[in-house]
Motif scaffolding. Structure first.
Motif, mmCIF file in Angstrom:
data_model
loop_
_atom_site.group_PDB
_atom_site.id
_atom_site.type_symbol
_atom_site.label_atom_id
_atom_site.label_comp_id
_atom_site.label_asym_id
_atom_site.label_seq_id
_atom_site.Cartn_x
_atom_site.Cartn_y
_atom_site.Cartn_z
ATOM 1 N N ARG A 1 6.814 9.496 4.473
ATOM 2 C CA ARG A 1 8.368 9.942 4.130
ATOM 3 C C ARG A 1 8.811 11.277 4.955
ATOM 4 N N GLU A 2 8.061 12.364 4.929
ATOM 5 C CA GLU A 2 8.598 13.559 5.662
ATOM 6 C C GLU A 2 8.663 13.174 7.140
ATOM 7 N N ALA A 3 7.890 12.251 7.624
ATOM 8 C CA ALA A 3 7.759 11.975 8.982
ATOM 9 C C ALA A 3 8.865 11.177 9.515
ATOM 10 N N SER A 4 9.256 10.344 8.536
ATOM 11 C CA SER A 4 10.214 9.464 8.984
ATOM 12 C C SER A 4 11.496 9.050 8.381
ATOM 13 N N GLY A 5 11.652 9.788 7.001
ATOM 14 C CA GLY A 5 12.670 9.342 6.235
ATOM 15 C C GLY A 5 12.475 7.995 5.454
ATOM 16 N N ALA A 6 11.307 7.422 5.738
ATOM 17 C CA ALA A 6 11.023 6.036 5.022
ATOM 18 C C ALA A 6 11.198 6.112 3.536
ATOM 19 N N TRP A 7 11.652 5.144 2.815
ATOM 20 C CA TRP A 7 11.804 5.009 1.330
ATOM 21 C C TRP A 7 10.199 4.612 0.867
ATOM 22 N N VAL A 8 10.119 4.925 -0.477
ATOM 23 C CA VAL A 8 8.841 4.769 -1.106
ATOM 24 C C VAL A 8 8.898 4.044 -2.340
ATOM 25 N N ALA A 9 8.509 2.665 -2.654
ATOM 26 C CA ALA A 9 8.603 1.995 -3.723
ATOM 27 C C ALA A 9 7.509 1.699 -4.370
ATOM 28 N N MET A 10 7.395 1.564 -5.758
ATOM 29 C CA MET A 10 6.232 1.460 -6.535
ATOM 30 C C MET A 10 6.966 0.704 -7.910
ATOM 31 N N HIS A 11 6.098 0.149 -8.659
ATOM 32 C CA HIS A 11 6.354 -0.303 -10.003
ATOM 33 C C HIS A 11 6.713 0.561 -10.983
ATOM 34 N N ALA A 12 7.755 0.633 -11.752
ATOM 35 C CA ALA A 12 8.203 1.467 -12.703
ATOM 36 C C ALA A 12 7.131 2.095 -13.645
ATOM 37 N N ALA A 13 5.968 1.307 -14.194
ATOM 38 C CA ALA A 13 4.939 1.757 -14.852
ATOM 39 C C ALA A 13 4.107 2.731 -14.133
ATOM 40 N N ASP A 14 3.962 2.422 -12.989
ATOM 41 C CA ASP A 14 3.120 3.449 -12.036
ATOM 42 C C ASP A 14 3.871 4.729 -11.722
ATOM 43 N N ALA A 15 5.218 4.398 -11.494
ATOM 44 C CA ALA A 15 6.081 5.590 -11.034
ATOM 45 C C ALA A 15 6.252 6.578 -12.356
ATOM 46 N N ALA A 16 6.017 5.991 -13.383
ATOM 47 C CA ALA A 16 6.061 6.782 -14.763
ATOM 48 C C ALA A 16 4.775 7.655 -14.844
ATOM 49 N N ILE A 17 3.863 7.101 -14.335
ATOM 50 C CA ILE A 17 2.447 8.017 -14.309
ATOM 51 C C ILE A 17 2.633 8.991 -13.209
ATOM 52 N N ILE B 1 9.605 -1.247 -7.213
ATOM 53 C CA ILE B 1 9.454 -2.725 -7.071
ATOM 54 C C ILE B 1 9.525 -3.576 -8.293
ATOM 55 N N VAL B 2 10.545 -4.420 -8.477
ATOM 56 C CA VAL B 2 10.828 -5.232 -9.490
ATOM 57 C C VAL B 2 10.079 -6.547 -9.448
ATOM 58 N N PRO B 3 9.210 -6.892 -10.398
ATOM 59 C CA PRO B 3 8.492 -7.914 -10.389
ATOM 60 C C PRO B 3 9.202 -9.282 -10.331
ATOM 61 N N GLY B 4 8.933 -10.356 -9.651
ATOM 62 C CA GLY B 4 9.658 -11.699 -9.396
ATOM 63 C C GLY B 4 10.675 -11.541 -8.463
ATOM 64 N N GLU B 5 11.200 -10.333 -7.873
ATOM 65 C CA GLU B 5 12.256 -10.277 -7.014
ATOM 66 C C GLU B 5 11.652 -10.253 -5.437
ATOM 67 N N LEU B 6 12.522 -10.716 -4.564
ATOM 68 C CA LEU B 6 12.172 -10.629 -3.264
ATOM 69 C C LEU B 6 12.473 -9.181 -2.787
ATOM 70 N N LEU B 7 11.642 -8.431 -2.169
ATOM 71 C CA LEU B 7 11.800 -7.316 -1.720
ATOM 72 C C LEU B 7 12.754 -7.065 -0.380
ATOM 73 N N ASP B 8 13.613 -6.057 -0.580
ATOM 74 C CA ASP B 8 14.764 -5.906 0.609
ATOM 75 C C ASP B 8 13.966 -5.690 2.037
ATOM 76 N N LEU B 9 13.374 -6.752 2.423
ATOM 77 C CA LEU B 9 12.833 -6.303 3.843
ATOM 78 C C LEU B 9 13.367 -7.235 4.987
ATOM 79 N N ALA B 10 14.252 -6.715 5.857
ATOM 80 C CA ALA B 10 14.959 -7.680 6.731
ATOM 81 C C ALA B 10 13.954 -8.618 7.379
ATOM 82 N N GLY B 11 14.360 -9.950 7.392
ATOM 83 C CA GLY B 11 13.779 -10.592 8.229
ATOM 84 C C GLY B 11 12.388 -11.181 7.685
#
Length: 343
Positions: free
Chosen positions: A89-105, A158-168
Motif C-alpha cells: 500500500r505504501e509503494a502504490s496507494g493500493a486499497w487493502v480489503a479483508m473480511h470484517a471478522a479478521d479486520a477486527a483481529i 470483503i463482504v461475503p456473497g458480493e462481487l468484488l469491485d474489480l473492473a472487468g
C-alpha cells in the motif's frame, strides 16, 4: 536471493512464490489478477526484507511492480498472507480489503499491549493443564519476540456473497470460517481458460490445500468469552466449497489442483477419523494439554518446539469443543484444570 518462481495460470492470473522464513511450509503463493484498473494481489506474503524482494522480483517478471498494484485482497489475517500488505500500500496507494471478522483481529492486535496477550496466553495454557515450565516464559516475554504485532489496517471490507469491485472481472467472496473467523475464499466466476469442467476458479487461501490439513485452533480473543466452535465452522464451510465445484483451486500454499469435492471428502473423513480416535484417548479423563501430548502430530511430542505446542493445544481444544457440542464428550465436574472424558 532465490529467483522468484512465477507461474502463469492463464486468463490474466499468475502466482508468485514468496518465501516464509524458517517455516516448513516454505512459501506463500501470492496471486496476481489483472484487472482493467491494474493488477490486484490475492495475499501478499510474510513481512521480511527477503520476502519483499522476492515479491518485487516476481511482479517484475509479470511485467508490473509493487508501485503499480491497484488493490490487495487478503484471504485471512495470518502474517504469511497479510504481512506485506502495508508495504504494498505504501509503494502504490493500493486499497487493502479483508473480511470484517479478521479486520477486527488486526485492529485488536494493534491496540492490545503485548503484555496483555502474553498474560492471556499464560492463563489459557494454565487452564488447559500446561505444566508450569511451559507457561513460565510467557510471564516474562517481550513483544519483540513475536512477529505481526502491528499488521496493516485494511481500508475496505470483503463482504461475503458480493462481487468484488474489480473492473472487468467477476470475483465473488465466500466466507469460509474455521482456520480464522474471517477467512474468505474468492471465486472467479469466469470460464476456465483451459476449458476444464467445473465452475470457474477458486482462490482458496488456507481453507482448501492439496495435501495439507490447515490448522484449526481456537479463535483467540482476550475480551470475548463466547464459546466458539471453529472445527464445526470449518467443516460447514468445507462442504459449501465442495458444492461450488470449481474447475480449479488456486491455494495459498503448495500448488494448484482440481476436484475440490474429492479433496473436501478427504478432509471431512480425516476430521471424523480424528474425532473418533480422540474418543478412544478420552476413555480416561484428560486435560487439553494431556490430550495434545497423546494426539498424532507430524513428529513425536518431545520433538515439537515450544510455539508449535501452543498451536497443538489450541487444535486439541477445538476438537474437544466439537466433541462436547456433538454430545460425544463432556467436562468432568469439579476437575481443575478441566479434564474431559468420552460421553
Amino acid at each position: 536471493m532465490a529467483q522468484a518462481q512465477v507461474y502463469d495460470h492463464g486468463g490474466g492470473v499468475r502466482s508468485l512464490q514468496v518465501p516464509i522464513p524458517d517455516n516448513p511450509l516454505g512459501h506463500t503463493l501470492v496471486h496476481v489478477v489483472d484487472t482493467d484498473r491494474g493488477p490486484v494481489l490475492v495475499d501478499t506474503g510474510w513481512d521480511d526484507p527477503a520476502s519483499w524482494d522476492t515479491l518485487a522480483e516476481g511482479l517484475a517478471a509479470c511485467g508490473t511492480a509493487p508501485g503499480e498494484i491497484h488493490g490487495v485482497l487478503i484471504t485471512h489475517h495470518h502474517p504469511d498472507h497479510h504481512g506485506l500488505s502495508g508495504q504494498v500500500r505504501e509503494a502504490s496507494g493500493a486499497w487493502v480489503a479483508m473480511h470484517a471478522a479478521d479486520a477486527a483481529i488486526v485492529r485488536r492486535t494493534r491496540e492490545t499491549r503485548p503484555g496483555r496477550w502474553f498474560s492471556y496466553m499464560a492463563a489459557k495454557l494454565t487452564a488447559a493443564g500446561a505444566p508450569e515450565e511451559h507457561v513460565a516464559p510467557l510471564r516474562t516475554a517481550r513483544a519483540r519476540e513475536l512477529p505481526g504485532f502491528s499488521p496493516a489496517l485494511p481500508d475496505r471490507e470483503i463482504v461475503p456473497g458480493e462481487l468484488l469491485d474489480l473492473a472487468g472481472r467477476r470475483l465473488r467472496a465466500i466466507w469460509t470460517p474455521g482456520h480464522t473467523p474471517g477467512h474468505v475464499c474468492l471465486h472467479l466466476e469466469e470460464e476456465h481458460p483451459a476449458q476444464l469442467p467445473g465452475h470457474g476458479r477458486l482462490f482458496s487461501g488456507d481453507h482448501l490445500l492439496p495435501e495439507i490439513t490447515p490448522h484449526i485452533g481456537l479463535y483467540e480473543d482476550p475480551d470475548d468469552a463466547t464459546v466458539t466452535d471453529p472445527l464445526g465452522d470449518y467443516l460447514d464451510s468445507l462442504e459449501r466449497v465442495g458444492r461450488l465445484a470449481p474447475a480449479e483451486i488456486l491455494p495459498a500454499h503448495q500448488h494448484a489442483f482440481t476436484d475440490a469435492p474429492a479433496r473436501v471428502r478427504e478432509l471431512l473423513t480425516h476430521h471424523e477419523a480424528r474425532l473418533t480416535g480422540l474418543l478412544t484417548l478420552l476413555a480416561t479423563p484428560l486435560t487439553p494439554w494431556q490430550l495434545a501430548e497423546r494426539m498424532e502430530w507430524n513428529r513425536p511430542w518431545d520433538q515439537i518446539p515450544y510455539g508449535s505446542r501452543n498451536i497443538a493445544v489450541s487444535e486439541a481444544e477445538a476438537h474437544l469443543r466439537r466433541l462436547v457440542k456433538l454430545g460425544r464428550a463432556e467436562a468432568v465436574a469439579g476437575s481443575e484444570p478441566v479434564a474431559y472424558v468420552a460421553a
